[in-house]
Motif scaffolding. Structure first.
Motif, short mmCIF file in Angstrom:
data_model
loop_
_atom_site.label_atom_id
_atom_site.label_comp_id
_atom_site.label_asym_id
_atom_site.label_seq_id
_atom_site.Cartn_x
_atom_site.Cartn_y
_atom_site.Cartn_z
N ALA A 143 -33.16 39.92 31.67
CA ALA A 143 -31.96 40.57 32.24
C ALA A 143 -30.89 40.77 31.17
O ALA A 143 -30.28 41.84 31.07
CB ALA A 143 -31.41 39.73 33.39
N LEU A 144 -30.66 39.75 30.35
CA LEU A 144 -29.66 39.88 29.28
C LEU A 144 -30.18 40.80 28.18
O LEU A 144 -29.40 41.58 27.61
CB LEU A 144 -29.32 38.51 28.71
N SER A 145 -31.46 40.73 27.89
CA SER A 145 -32.04 41.62 26.87
C SER A 145 -31.85 43.09 27.25
O SER A 145 -31.47 43.92 26.43
CB SER A 145 -33.53 41.32 26.69
N GLU A 146 -32.10 43.39 28.52
CA GLU A 146 -31.94 44.78 29.00
C GLU A 146 -30.48 45.22 28.90
O GLU A 146 -30.18 46.34 28.47
CB GLU A 146 -32.42 44.88 30.44
N MET A 147 -29.57 44.32 29.28
CA MET A 147 -28.14 44.64 29.21
C MET A 147 -27.71 44.88 27.77
O MET A 147 -26.96 45.83 27.48
CB MET A 147 -27.35 43.49 29.82
N PHE A 148 -28.19 44.04 26.86
CA PHE A 148 -27.80 44.16 25.45
C PHE A 148 -28.38 45.42 24.82
O PHE A 148 -27.69 46.12 24.07
CB PHE A 148 -28.26 42.91 24.70
N VAL A 149 -29.63 45.73 25.12
CA VAL A 149 -30.25 46.94 24.56
C VAL A 149 -29.55 48.18 25.09
O VAL A 149 -29.32 49.15 24.35
CB VAL A 149 -31.76 46.97 24.90
N THR A 150 -29.19 48.17 26.37
CA THR A 150 -28.45 49.31 26.94
C THR A 150 -27.12 49.52 26.21
O THR A 150 -26.73 50.65 25.91
CB THR A 150 -28.19 49.07 28.43
N PHE A 151 -26.44 48.41 25.92
CA PHE A 151 -25.18 48.50 25.17
C PHE A 151 -25.41 49.08 23.77
O PHE A 151 -24.67 49.95 23.33
CB PHE A 151 -24.54 47.11 25.06
N LEU A 152 -26.44 48.61 23.08
CA LEU A 152 -26.71 49.09 21.73
C LEU A 152 -27.03 50.59 21.73
O LEU A 152 -26.59 51.32 20.84
CB LEU A 152 -27.87 48.31 21.12
N LEU A 153 -27.79 51.04 22.72
CA LEU A 153 -28.11 52.47 22.80
C LEU A 153 -26.85 53.30 23.06
O LEU A 153 -26.67 54.37 22.48
CB LEU A 153 -29.14 52.70 23.91
#
Length: 263
Positions: A160-170
């Motif tokens: 869940a945090l990985s998805e949130m962080f990757v979305t932010f980076l994109l």
């Protein structure tokens, strides 16, 4: 009839007494089996920090192991260029300016960071041990500082945090590309309008107008690559056209988008 054939009252035994010892417990084995089954089922349920129970927003909301709340006053720095890159920040409140300084002392603004965004994320994707920029509070700020080790651990364990962080980076990468295109092809007037809309978080909220945190014309000029006098000219023009209200603070109206519809 002999005494052996006619049992006396003292020798009469009930069926229960004649049963083997192991068969005189009809209820307990079943109960134990039920308890064992319940334990087996419960052991398969997600644990407290399991995927099903993990809440990324809750993790980023409070201090804990490897995490602490950092409060900054206007003008304070979260980190400076050249500091160890050993932590990432999550902005709870306020706005910060990220700048770089050249060897001869010239300063340039890279981006502005606000609530709900990460700060200093380069430490997670780069092996460089030092900060390459400085983050300065433009307003009073509240940040969650997360050690690189703790953030790395949770990113590996919690999708869940990985998805949130990757979305932010994109999203951050798309913003950087848009900034480059804006700088290369748009006029200084359009660049100023875009910066004001971004500062007002246009598109993130449903409100038709939003107050921009106090920001100087010098900083706006630096961000769009023009002079303060040009910024002053455009700001007065936007105000006369009703795109903004400018009296100490800036209130941006969605009609400012009309600037991008002009040829």
């Amino acid at each position: 009839m002999s005494a052996r054939a006619t049992p006396s009252g003292n020798t009469v035994r009930t069926a229960k007494q004649l049963l083997p010892p192991d068969s005189v417990r009809p209820a307990k084995p079943a109960a134990l089996q039920i308890v064992k089954r319940r334990k087996l089922v419960s052991s398969k349920l997600p644990q407290k920090n399991g995927v099903a129970d993990f809440d990324a927003k809750a993790f980023l909301a409070i201090a804990g192991l490897g995490k602490k709340i950092v409060n900054l006053k206007k003008g304070d720095t979260a980190y400076a260029q050249g500091d160890p890159a050993d932590a990432i920040y999550y902005v709870h409140k306020g706005r910060l300016r990220v700048t770089v300084t050249s060897a001869n002392g010239k300063e340039a603004t890279i981006t502005l960071v606000g609530p709900g965004e990460f700060l200093g994320e380069n430490c997670m994707v780069s092996a460089h041990p030092l900060r390459l920029a400085t983050a300065t509070a433009m307003t009073d700020c509240a940040l969650l500082k997360i050690s690189k080790a703790e953030m790395t651990r949770v990113l590996h364990q919690e999708p869940a945090l990985s998805e949130m962080f990757v979305t932010f980076l994109l999203a951050r990468n798309a913003r950087i590309q848009a900034d480059l295109v804006d700088q290369l092809f748009n006029s200084s007037e359009k660049r100023l309008a875009r910066i004001l809309l971004l500062l007002a978080q246009f598109g993130k909220e449903s409100k038709p107008e939003t107050v921009v945190p106090k920001i100087s014309q010098e900083l706006l000029a630096e961000m769009i690559g023009t002079t303060r006098s040009r910024v002053s000219f455009f700001m007065n023009r936007f105000r006369k056209l009703g795109f903004i209200e400018y009296n100490g603070e800036i209130r941006v109206h969605n009609t400012l988008l009309n600037i991008f519809l002009q040829e």
